[in-house]
Write a protein that holds these residues in place. Structure first.
Motif, PDB file in Angstrom:
ATOM      1  N   GLU A  84      -3.606  -9.414  -2.569  1.00 34.25           N
ATOM      2  CA  GLU A  84      -3.433  -8.592  -3.775  1.00 34.25           C
ATOM      3  C   GLU A  84      -4.340  -7.381  -3.737  1.00 34.25           C
ATOM      4  O   GLU A  84      -5.375  -7.382  -3.069  1.00 34.25           O
ATOM      5  N   ARG A  85      -3.923  -6.385  -4.497  1.00 37.37           N
ATOM      6  CA  ARG A  85      -4.806  -5.240  -4.700  1.00 37.37           C
ATOM      7  C   ARG A  85      -5.966  -5.692  -5.571  1.00 37.37           C
ATOM      8  O   ARG A  85      -5.769  -6.367  -6.589  1.00 37.37           O
ATOM      9  N   PHE A  86      -7.160  -5.324  -5.176  1.00 39.59           N
ATOM     10  CA  PHE A  86      -8.343  -5.758  -5.905  1.00 39.59           C
ATOM     11  C   PHE A  86      -8.275  -5.351  -7.370  1.00 39.59           C
ATOM     12  O   PHE A  86      -8.572  -6.163  -8.259  1.00 39.59           O
ATOM     13  N   ILE A  87      -7.900  -4.130  -7.627  1.00 42.61           N
ATOM     14  CA  ILE A  87      -7.916  -3.614  -8.993  1.00 42.61           C
ATOM     15  C   ILE A  87      -6.990  -4.421  -9.904  1.00 42.61           C
ATOM     16  O   ILE A  87      -7.272  -4.609 -11.085  1.00 42.61           O
ATOM     17  N   GLY A 124      -8.184 -19.366  -6.791  1.00 41.01           N
ATOM     18  CA  GLY A 124      -8.981 -19.218  -5.590  1.00 41.01           C
ATOM     19  C   GLY A 124      -8.865 -17.822  -5.022  1.00 41.01           C
ATOM     20  O   GLY A 124      -7.904 -17.098  -5.308  1.00 41.01           O
ATOM     21  N   ASP A 125      -9.859 -17.439  -4.243  1.00 44.50           N
ATOM     22  CA  ASP A 125      -9.828 -16.124  -3.605  1.00 44.50           C
ATOM     23  C   ASP A 125     -10.650 -16.136  -2.334  1.00 44.50           C
ATOM     24  O   ASP A 125     -11.500 -16.998  -2.136  1.00 44.50           O
ATOM     25  N   LEU A 171      -8.305  -8.669  -0.126  1.00 43.13           N
ATOM     26  CA  LEU A 171      -8.443  -9.759  -1.087  1.00 43.13           C
ATOM     27  C   LEU A 171      -7.239 -10.682  -0.982  1.00 43.13           C
ATOM     28  O   LEU A 171      -6.107 -10.280  -1.256  1.00 43.13           O
ATOM     29  N   PHE A 172      -7.493 -11.919  -0.588  1.00 45.63           N
ATOM     30  CA  PHE A 172      -6.472 -12.952  -0.502  1.00 45.63           C
ATOM     31  C   PHE A 172      -6.665 -13.880  -1.695  1.00 45.63           C
ATOM     32  O   PHE A 172      -7.804 -14.188  -2.071  1.00 45.63           O
TER      33      PHE A 172
END
Length: 152
Positions: A8-11, A69-70, A55-56
């Protein structure tokens, strides 16, 4: 539970990410609890936008796609070998999701995504407060170093 792995995009993930990051900090960063937890949203977003930070995420579709989770990875080229590599910044699953093979499935997803980006080496650190090192060794990672910390 029906888990969805993605990048995903962090923002876009920031509001939920910050909550998990705080939980991760409380669980694994005991040696730094005299310091203020203050992640830099702008810098993370800039690094993510440039492709340096990836970022997963893990979301539970049975719970309104809640972030559970990340894993943050810095993707670069080794200064020493010129081999594309990734270095883990964070890797966290909520405790209630640390059962079965969820962590292994998540990390295998991350490995596959990184391979598609050309990464040939993955470097992870673990804390002595958990068993993540054993999990990584089970997945074929080699224990190559120990880290030390001193506040000055």
């Amino acid at each position: 539970m029906n888990l969805i792995f993605s990048e995903e995009r962090f923002i876009d993930a920031w509001p939920e990410f910050k909550i998990l990051a705080e939980m991760h900090w409380q669980e694994t960063e005991l040696y730094r609890h005299g310091q203020t937890f203050l992640p830099d949203e702008k810098r993370y977003a800039e690094f993510n936008h440039s492709g340096f930070y990836r970022l997963f995420t893990v979301r539970d579709s049975d719970c309104d796609n809640r972030l559970v989770g990340d894993c943050g990875m810095y993707v670069t080229v080794s200064m020493h070998t010129q081999i594309p590599c990734a270095m883990e910044d964070t890797w966290f699953l909520l405790p209630s999701y640390r059962k079965g093979r969820n962590a292994i499935k998540f990390f295998k997803y991350i490995e596959e995504r990184l391979k598609l980006l050309g990464v040939r080496e993955i470097i992870c650190s673990t804390k002595i407060t958990n068993r993540a090192g054993s999990l990584l060794e089970y997945m074929g990672y080699q224990h190559i170093a120990n880290q030390y910390h001193k506040a000055v």
